[in-house]
Design a protein around this motif. Structure first.
Motif: not given
Length: 116
Positions: A21-23, A29-30, A99-101, A107-108
Motif C-alpha cells: 500500500k505504501s509503495e 518499506k523503511t 491509521k498510521l499506514i 503522503g503525510k
C-alpha cells in the motif's frame, strides 16, 4: 466475549499489505518499519524476529517493548470507526497502526505521522 479473528492473524501476513500500500503511493518499506518501531518500541532486529516467528497481533502488541505514549494523539477514522472511540485495547493498537499506514500512503510527512 469472543476475540476478533485479526488478533490471531500473524503480523507477518499483513505486513506485505502495509508495504505494498505504501509503495504504490511512492513511500518505502523503511518508512513502514519506522512506523512500526515508533509505535511499539521494537528495534529493527526485534521487529524482523517477530515477523519471522509469525507472531500474532495480540502477542505482538502485548510483548511490545514500549508502546509509544504519543499514540494517543492518533485520531481519525479507520474502517468507518473513529480510532479514539475504540475501547478494546488490542483492537485500538491495531487501528492505530492502520491509521498510521493510511497517513503514510496519503503522503503525510513522517514528522507529522510520528507526532513530532
Amino acid at each position: 466475549m469472543t476475540k476478533h479473528n485479526i488478533y490471531k492473524m500473524s503480523v507477518a501476513s499483513v505486513y506485505p499489505l502495509y508495504v505494498n500500500k505504501s509503495e504504490r503511493k511512492g513511500r518505502t518499506k523503511t518508512e513502514v518499519d519506522e512506523i512500526l518501531r515508533w509505535l511499539t518500541g521494537y528495534s529493527q532486529e526485534e521487529l524482523e524476529i517477530e515477523l519471522e516467528k509469525q507472531t500474532d497481533f495480540e502477542t505482538f502488541f502485548a510483548n511490545a517493548p514500549q508502546m509509544n505514549p504519543l499514540r494517543s494523539l492518533i485520531k481519525g477514522v479507520v474502517c468507518g470507526v473513529r480510532v479514539e472511540d475504540i475501547e478494546e485495547p488490542t483492537m485500538k493498537e491495531i487501528r492505530y497502526l492502520d491509521k498510521l499506514i493510511d497517513e503514510l500512503a496519503k503522503g503525510k510527512a513522517m514528522d507529522k505521522i510520528l507526532r513530532k
